[in-house]
Scaffold this motif. Structure first.
Motif, PDB file in Angstrom:
ATOM      1  N   GLY A  53      11.237  -4.641  -5.176  1.00 19.99           N
ATOM      2  CA  GLY A  53      11.819  -3.312  -5.330  1.00 19.99           C
ATOM      3  C   GLY A  53      10.669  -2.322  -5.487  1.00 19.99           C
ATOM      4  N   THR A  54       9.633  -2.750  -6.196  1.00 16.36           N
ATOM      5  CA  THR A  54       8.427  -1.926  -6.366  1.00 16.36           C
ATOM      6  C   THR A  54       7.732  -1.746  -5.014  1.00 16.36           C
ATOM      7  OG1 THR A  54       8.191  -3.137  -8.465  1.00 16.36           O
ATOM      8  CG2 THR A  54       6.427  -1.601  -7.880  1.00 16.36           C
ATOM      9  N   TYR A  74      -2.351  -7.670  -5.455  1.00 19.26           N
ATOM     10  CA  TYR A  74      -1.209  -6.888  -4.985  1.00 19.26           C
ATOM     11  C   TYR A  74      -1.476  -6.315  -3.599  1.00 19.26           C
ATOM     12  CZ  TYR A  74      -3.410  -2.397  -6.412  1.00 19.26           C
ATOM     13  OH  TYR A  74      -4.234  -1.313  -6.550  1.00 19.26           O
ATOM     14  N   HIS A  75      -2.739  -6.201  -3.224  1.00 16.77           N
ATOM     15  CA  HIS A  75      -3.059  -5.771  -1.856  1.00 16.77           C
ATOM     16  C   HIS A  75      -2.602  -6.822  -0.838  1.00 16.77           C
ATOM     17  CE1 HIS A  75      -5.321  -2.330  -3.274  1.00 16.77           C
ATOM     18  NE2 HIS A  75      -5.954  -3.118  -4.122  1.00 16.77           N
ATOM     19  N   ASP A  76      -2.682  -8.092  -1.223  1.00 18.94           N
ATOM     20  CA  ASP A  76      -2.183  -9.164  -0.354  1.00 18.94           C
ATOM     21  C   ASP A  76      -0.668  -9.062  -0.184  1.00 18.94           C
ATOM     22  OD1 ASP A  76      -4.669 -10.525   0.089  1.00 18.94           O
ATOM     23  OD2 ASP A  76      -4.514 -11.382  -1.926  1.00 18.94           O
ATOM     24  N   TRP A  77       0.028  -8.745  -1.269  1.00 20.93           N
ATOM     25  CA  TRP A  77       1.492  -8.638  -1.208  1.00 20.93           C
ATOM     26  C   TRP A  77       1.899  -7.439  -0.349  1.00 20.93           C
ATOM     27  CZ3 TRP A  77       1.337  -8.803  -7.241  1.00 20.93           C
ATOM     28  CH2 TRP A  77       0.829 -10.053  -7.641  1.00 20.93           C
ATOM     29  N   ILE A  78       1.158  -6.344  -0.490  1.00 19.66           N
ATOM     30  CA  ILE A  78       1.401  -5.170   0.362  1.00 19.66           C
ATOM     31  C   ILE A  78       1.189  -5.552   1.831  1.00 19.66           C
ATOM     32  CG2 ILE A  78       0.461  -2.914   1.044  1.00 19.66           C
ATOM     33  CD1 ILE A  78      -0.154  -2.437  -1.950  1.00 19.66           C
ATOM     34  N   ALA A  79       0.108  -6.273   2.100  1.00 21.37           N
ATOM     35  CA  ALA A  79      -0.201  -6.670   3.486  1.00 21.37           C
ATOM     36  C   ALA A  79       0.924  -7.515   4.086  1.00 21.37           C
ATOM     37  CB  ALA A  79      -1.523  -7.440   3.527  1.00 21.37           C
ATOM     38  N   SER A  80       1.527  -8.382   3.283  1.00 21.05           N
ATOM     39  CA  SER A  80       2.634  -9.215   3.769  1.00 21.05           C
ATOM     40  C   SER A  80       3.823  -8.358   4.190  1.00 21.05           C
ATOM     41  CB  SER A  80       3.083 -10.199   2.672  1.00 21.05           C
ATOM     42  OG  SER A  80       2.037 -11.064   2.302  1.00 21.05           O
ATOM     43  N   ALA A 129      14.305  -2.930  -9.541  1.00 19.18           N
ATOM     44  CA  ALA A 129      12.884  -2.669  -9.276  1.00 19.18           C
ATOM     45  C   ALA A 129      12.108  -2.419 -10.563  1.00 19.18           C
ATOM     46  CB  ALA A 129      12.750  -1.471  -8.339  1.00 19.18           C
ATOM     47  N   ALA A 130      10.812  -2.773 -10.518  1.00 21.54           N
ATOM     48  CA  ALA A 130       9.966  -2.661 -11.701  1.00 21.54           C
ATOM     49  C   ALA A 130       8.914  -1.562 -11.544  1.00 21.54           C
ATOM     50  CB  ALA A 130       9.275  -3.993 -11.960  1.00 21.54           C
ATOM     51  N   VAL A 131       8.864  -0.636 -12.486  1.00 23.67           N
ATOM     52  CA  VAL A 131       7.786   0.361 -12.530  1.00 23.67           C
ATOM     53  C   VAL A 131       7.195   0.517 -13.927  1.00 23.67           C
ATOM     54  CG1 VAL A 131       8.554   1.739 -10.537  1.00 23.67           C
ATOM     55  CG2 VAL A 131       9.459   2.268 -12.821  1.00 23.67           C
ATOM     56  N   ASP A 132       7.872  -0.047 -14.937  1.00 19.97           N
ATOM     57  CA  ASP A 132       7.420   0.151 -16.310  1.00 19.97           C
ATOM     58  C   ASP A 132       7.973  -0.970 -17.203  1.00 19.97           C
ATOM     59  OD1 ASP A 132       6.428   1.173 -18.650  1.00 19.97           O
ATOM     60  OD2 ASP A 132       7.770   2.892 -18.752  1.00 19.97           O
ATOM     61  N   PHE A 173      -0.286  -2.379 -10.009  1.00 14.59           N
ATOM     62  CA  PHE A 173       0.500  -1.916  -8.868  1.00 14.59           C
ATOM     63  C   PHE A 173       1.658  -1.017  -9.332  1.00 14.59           C
ATOM     64  CE2 PHE A 173       3.788  -3.010  -5.500  1.00 14.59           C
ATOM     65  CZ  PHE A 173       3.279  -2.120  -4.570  1.00 14.59           C
ATOM     66  N   MET A 174       2.339  -1.423 -10.400  1.00 13.07           N
ATOM     67  CA  MET A 174       3.447  -0.613 -10.919  1.00 13.07           C
ATOM     68  C   MET A 174       2.969   0.775 -11.331  1.00 13.07           C
ATOM     69  SD  MET A 174       6.052  -3.080 -13.065  1.00 13.07           S
ATOM     70  CE  MET A 174       4.865  -3.599 -14.291  1.00 13.07           C
TER      71      MET A 174
END
Length: 247
Positions: A100-101, A70-76, A121-124, A171-172
């Motif tokens: 959305g997250t 998920y760090h890669d997705w954040i970086a994108s 968006a997904a959080v749970d 990440f969520m």
């Protein structure tokens, strides 16, 4: 880790240079930019500068996704945000599903963002939790193309890497814990019927964010990939009004 598969046709990132107001438009988990391109094109037509990044490991092959975190997705998304910052004075962020997250994450980390528009968006997602215990299974079934409109297909992976689900779950948890930090205006879109992310996720977001200006809009005629579904035009029109109101 570099991706070993070529980018699929239709999954390329997109960029439209317009005025000094930027909109970051980001796709969902196992999906591609194809799911957000109609929105990006509509916002560009309205005169805005738009960036639709391809998340690392997406739009190629699920084996590429399996190797990303998920760090890669954040970086994108951060890279796309920097592209917009170089060209714009004001930035809005919108994203579908996991993005959305990521949209919520960006608002937590960048209080200067003018406003955000998370879509389903997904959080749970309780149904995903058992995946954390899976050690002998590498892939799950596909989760893409949850679309009500006949004949419309999302460009998404035919398998979902177990490792990637574990990443999104972590990440969520992080994003959900910091929802109270968000104070910018928020327009939340939620489909009444969604077979990927439980619709109550959007209510959780609405209740827990610290924003004074917040709206929750229900999409009556779409499933999870609402950006390609029957309510696509509703999302575009309401988002453009929301942006105009918050400039």
């Amino acid at each position: 880790m570099s991706e070993k598969y070529p980018v699929l046709e239709g999954a390329e990132p997109f960029y439209f240079e317009g005025n000094r107001v930027g909109i970051l438009v980001s796709h969902g988990f196992t999906g591609s930019t194809q799911s957000m391109r109609p929105l990006g094109e509509a916002y560009a037509k309205a005169g805005y500068t738009v960036c639709g990044p391809r998340l690392k490991g997406h739009g190629t092959h699920y084996e590429d996704m399996e190797q990303t975190t998920y760090h890669d997705w954040i970086a994108s998304v951060e890279e796309a945000y920097q592209w917009l910052k170089e060209r714009c004075d004001t930035i809005f962020v919108t994203g579908l599903s996991m993005d959305g997250t990521l949209t919520l994450y960006m608002a937590e980390k960048h209080p200067e963002i003018r406003a955000i528009i998370p879509i389903n968006a997904a959080v749970d997602i309780p149904a995903m939790l058992p995946v954390r215990q899976l050690e002998d299974m590498r892939y799950l079934d596909a989760i893409g193309s949850d679309i009500k409109k006949p004949g419309v297909v999302e460009l998404a992976y035919e398998k979902t890497p177990v490792q990637s689900v574990k990443e999104i779950l972590t990440f969520m948890d992080e994003v959900k814990a910091d929802l109270h930090i968000i104070t910018c205006p928020v327009l939340i879109f939620v489909s009444d019927e969604d077979h990927v992310v439980p619709p109550d996720n959007s209510q959780i977001i609405y209740d827990e964010i610290g924003s004074e200006i917040k709206e929750l809009h229900q999409l009556k005629d779409s499933y999870h990939v609402a950006t390609l579904d029957n309510d696509q035009q509703v999302i575009i029109e309401k988002t453009l009004k929301f942006i105009d109101k918050n400039l």
